[in-house]
Design an enzyme around this catalytic site. Sequence first.
Site, mmCIF file in Angstrom:
data_model
loop_
_atom_site.group_PDB
_atom_site.id
_atom_site.type_symbol
_atom_site.label_atom_id
_atom_site.label_comp_id
_atom_site.label_asym_id
_atom_site.label_seq_id
_atom_site.Cartn_x
_atom_site.Cartn_y
_atom_site.Cartn_z
ATOM 1 N N LYS A 11 46.303 51.335 39.816
ATOM 2 C CA LYS A 11 46.626 50.786 40.997
ATOM 3 C C LYS A 11 48.314 50.780 41.028
ATOM 4 O O LYS A 11 49.147 51.099 40.259
ATOM 5 C CB LYS A 11 46.150 49.187 40.706
ATOM 6 C CG LYS A 11 44.592 49.176 40.663
ATOM 7 C CD LYS A 11 44.011 47.601 40.653
ATOM 8 C CE LYS A 11 42.441 47.630 40.836
ATOM 9 N NZ LYS A 11 42.179 46.348 40.846
ATOM 10 N N PHE A 59 39.149 36.549 48.254
ATOM 11 C CA PHE A 59 40.058 37.624 47.694
ATOM 12 C C PHE A 59 40.168 39.031 48.507
ATOM 13 O O PHE A 59 41.416 39.707 48.131
ATOM 14 C CB PHE A 59 39.959 37.811 46.280
ATOM 15 C CG PHE A 59 38.613 38.622 45.868
ATOM 16 C CD1 PHE A 59 38.694 40.044 46.131
ATOM 17 C CD2 PHE A 59 37.617 37.992 45.482
ATOM 18 C CE1 PHE A 59 37.239 40.885 45.942
ATOM 19 C CE2 PHE A 59 36.233 38.538 45.124
ATOM 20 C CZ PHE A 59 36.060 40.014 45.521
ATOM 21 N N ARG A 87 35.098 51.293 31.108
ATOM 22 C CA ARG A 87 35.091 49.612 31.360
ATOM 23 C C ARG A 87 35.573 49.054 30.128
ATOM 24 O O ARG A 87 36.201 48.122 30.172
ATOM 25 C CB ARG A 87 33.726 49.173 31.898
ATOM 26 C CG ARG A 87 33.509 49.789 33.148
ATOM 27 C CD ARG A 87 32.177 49.088 33.960
ATOM 28 N NE ARG A 87 32.523 47.604 34.192
ATOM 29 C CZ ARG A 87 33.335 47.356 35.201
ATOM 30 N NH1 ARG A 87 33.792 48.233 36.048
ATOM 31 N NH2 ARG A 87 33.359 46.010 35.529
ATOM 32 N N THR A 93 38.320 42.022 33.908
ATOM 33 C CA THR A 93 39.156 42.115 35.077
ATOM 34 C C THR A 93 40.055 41.215 35.119
ATOM 35 O O THR A 93 41.178 41.358 35.618
ATOM 36 C CB THR A 93 38.133 41.824 36.466
ATOM 37 O OG1 THR A 93 36.878 42.468 36.253
ATOM 38 C CG2 THR A 93 38.547 41.470 37.594
ATOM 39 N N ASN A 114 45.805 44.140 38.433
ATOM 40 C CA ASN A 114 45.468 44.425 37.053
ATOM 41 C C ASN A 114 45.292 45.535 36.549
ATOM 42 O O ASN A 114 44.549 45.931 35.804
ATOM 43 C CB ASN A 114 43.944 43.544 36.928
ATOM 44 C CG ASN A 114 42.730 44.346 37.784
ATOM 45 O OD1 ASN A 114 43.304 45.291 38.456
ATOM 46 N ND2 ASN A 114 41.631 43.843 37.683
ATOM 47 N N HIS A 117 41.232 50.402 38.018
ATOM 48 C CA HIS A 117 39.813 49.938 38.407
ATOM 49 C C HIS A 117 38.995 51.011 37.830
ATOM 50 O O HIS A 117 39.253 52.195 37.850
ATOM 51 C CB HIS A 117 39.893 50.284 40.142
ATOM 52 C CG HIS A 117 38.645 50.290 40.662
ATOM 53 N ND1 HIS A 117 37.473 49.143 41.149
ATOM 54 C CD2 HIS A 117 37.567 51.457 40.960
ATOM 55 C CE1 HIS A 117 36.314 49.745 41.705
ATOM 56 N NE2 HIS A 117 36.466 51.022 41.416
#
EC number: 2.7.4.6
Length: 142
Positions: A11, A59, A87, A93, A114, A117
Amino acid sequence: MALERTFSIIKPNAVANNNIGAIYARFESAGFKIIAAKMLHLTKEQAEGFYAEHKGRPFFDGLVEFMTSGPIIVQVLEGENAVQRHRDIMGATNPDNALAGTLRADFADSFTANAVHGSDAVESAQREIAYFFAADEIFPRS
């Protein structure tokens, strides 16, 4: 275990903080092969399309704004049980709940920023990969 592909995004905050190499090193040390990758700057339309399942949630607008705030790196990872293992190394998350040593514990700035993804299922991985990559942009490596 089955050989799988999963989709991953580094990100804008992690790109801006120069964490790309560190994150790629984690992918590779976890046994993933990066079989497709590119840097891009999402348009509002691209971000809204990618996150369409979240439209209407509180959000959503903030997520779209964040994901269009700077360049991202998208990649396809291949490996045994790739979706779940990716994951696991990402962490929770919410980085406040992420275990030490996970990508989000180490590189996240906030709940929205965060760092990474990852697809949540094989089916979503297929859809997300196709959103960003044509078949001729993916190069399996054995």
